[in-house]
Design an enzyme around this catalytic site. Structure first.
Site, PDB file in Angstrom:
ATOM      1  CB  ALA A 171      20.043 -14.365  52.472  1.00 46.99           C
ATOM      2  CG  ASP A 172      15.169 -15.421  54.794  1.00 43.85           C
ATOM      3  OD1 ASP A 172      15.667 -16.483  55.191  1.00 43.85           O
ATOM      4  OD2 ASP A 172      14.944 -14.458  55.551  1.00 43.85           O
TER       5      ASP A 172
END
Length: 402
Positions: A171-172
């Site tokens: 996600a990052d």
């Protein structure tokens, strides 16, 4: 040779992974990234590591991975004197990047409107977990939390076991790519119009966008994904798509290929009755088990050679060390290194994009906390006396290289 983003200056307030990866990608392309860290401790990632070990005895691999090609200045952002200096820097900057929780920097006077007031051309990119407003705006926006909320985690792993997070900060990293995508688009728009703008990126939206085919499938076909109880590689896929064992303890992945080609290559004609799409899905766990019994008759490399000769889509399952030594990875030059004043030689992943005229490059190691503070301030016209006053007041710290 000039790089694609030579002459672009970024004031980088970001920490941890999302923002720093984005600004590193831009720095690799030639942008001048001034990393503005907290006086004293610096980026939170400096205090986090893997295996309870530190590179060179003191440096975080997490920080070293995402902060090359930057210079660091460590300042007390609550100081009004520092605020004035940063606003002077902003007059000559092109981009501001930050990924604090919504509202945190604005309360200190570093919001978009504050920067736009001194530089209308500024591009202000704000990263968060869930966006700038809404019911989750106060929640912590950490990678694994987003994987769970968005649906990735529930799709991963075997059905008779708990869901499994991805083994990397997906996600990052997707958020970082969206930051870069937004920033480059805004730079192009500014070239045409002269106007800056604010960009908002959040981890949840990015994760949802990268699950687009799963959402389209569920929301339009009236079915919910159910994780298989075998090594099938996706909860919506039929056999043989998945991970299989080999005789020597290795694993291979098998993706798309006609099922007949696979069972003929494995010398397993008894699998022929399963060869239709509906059966391969409805009985996928049973088919996976039968295929797995066949793959375990071969050593990994022999099986791969056999399947590749038959044009079956397959690959080895490597751990990190073995992947780093893979012939294709070596050929592409994807394992690079830089010299760090405390960590020594640091092995890193090279830029993933090739450009014929403006190739990206690794030219600086990840900086020490505030390592370049004095030189940065001098470049912006700050006097030696003012710099000394900042240090004496504790508003700026500089970690010296050995």
């Amino acid at each position: 040779m000039d790089k694609a983003l030579s002459g672009v200056t970024i004031l980088d307030f970001s920490h941890l992974l999302q923002g720093p990866f984005a600004t590193q990608l831009l720095a690799d392309m030639g942008a001048e990234v001034i990393k503005i860290e907290r006086a004293g401790s610096g980026d939170m990632f400096r205090g986090m590591t893997f295996f309870a070990k530190w590179v060179g005895g003191s440096e975080s691999p997490n920080f070293l991975a995402w902060n090359r090609n930057k210079r660091s200045i460590a300042l007390n952002l609550k100081s009004r004197r520092v605020h004035g200096l940063i606003m002077e820097m902003a007059k000559k900057a092109d981009i501001v990047v930050q990924n604090f929780r919504p509202g945190v920097l604005a309360k200190l006077g570093y919001g978009y409107e504050d920067f736009r007031a001194v530089n209308p051309r500024i591009i202000y990119c704000s990263g968060s977990g869930y966006g700038e407003d809404g019911p989750y705006v106060e929640r912590p926006g950490q990678d694994m939390l987003i994987q769970g909320l968005a649906g990735l985690l529930a799709n991963t792993g075997r059905g008779d076991m708990p869901p499994v997070p991805a083994g990397s900060g997906m996600a990052d990293q997707i958020g970082a790519m969206n930051m870069v995508y937004g920033i480059l688009s805004a730079l192009y728009y500014r070239e045409k119009t002269g106007k800056g703008q604010k960009i908002e990126v959040n981890l949840l939206a990015g994760m949802l966008a990268h699950l687009a085919q799963e959402y389209v499938g569920v929301l339009n076909l009236g079915e919910d994904f159910v994780r298989p109880n075998s090594g099938i590689g996706h909860p919506g896929m039929q056999a043989p798509f998945g991970v299989y064992e080999t005789k020597d303890g290795g694993y291979v992945t098998i993706a798309m290929s006609p099922f007949r080609t696979l069972y003929e290559t494995l010398d397993a004609p008894h699998l022929a009755p399963y060869d239709d799409l509906a059966t391969l899905f409805s009985q996928r766990d049973a088919v996976w088990q039968k295929v797995n019994e066949e793959t375990k008759k071969f050593d990994r490399d022999d099986l791969l050679e056999r399947m590749l000769d038959a044009d079956i889509w397959c690959a080895p399952v490597n751990d990190i060390r073995r992947a780093a030594e893979d012939p294709q990875v070596t050929h592409m030059g994807m394992i690079a290194s830089y010299e760090h004043p405390k960590a020594g030689t640091v092995k890193v992943i090279a830029p993933a994009v090739r450009m014929s005229e403006t190739p990206p490059a690794i030219e600086r190691p990840a900086p020490l906390v505030g390592e370049h503070g004095r030189e940065i301030l001098k470049e912006f016209g700050v006097s030696d006396d003012e710099i000394a006053a900042l240090e004496a007041a504790g508003d700026m710290t500089v970690e010296e290289a050995r």
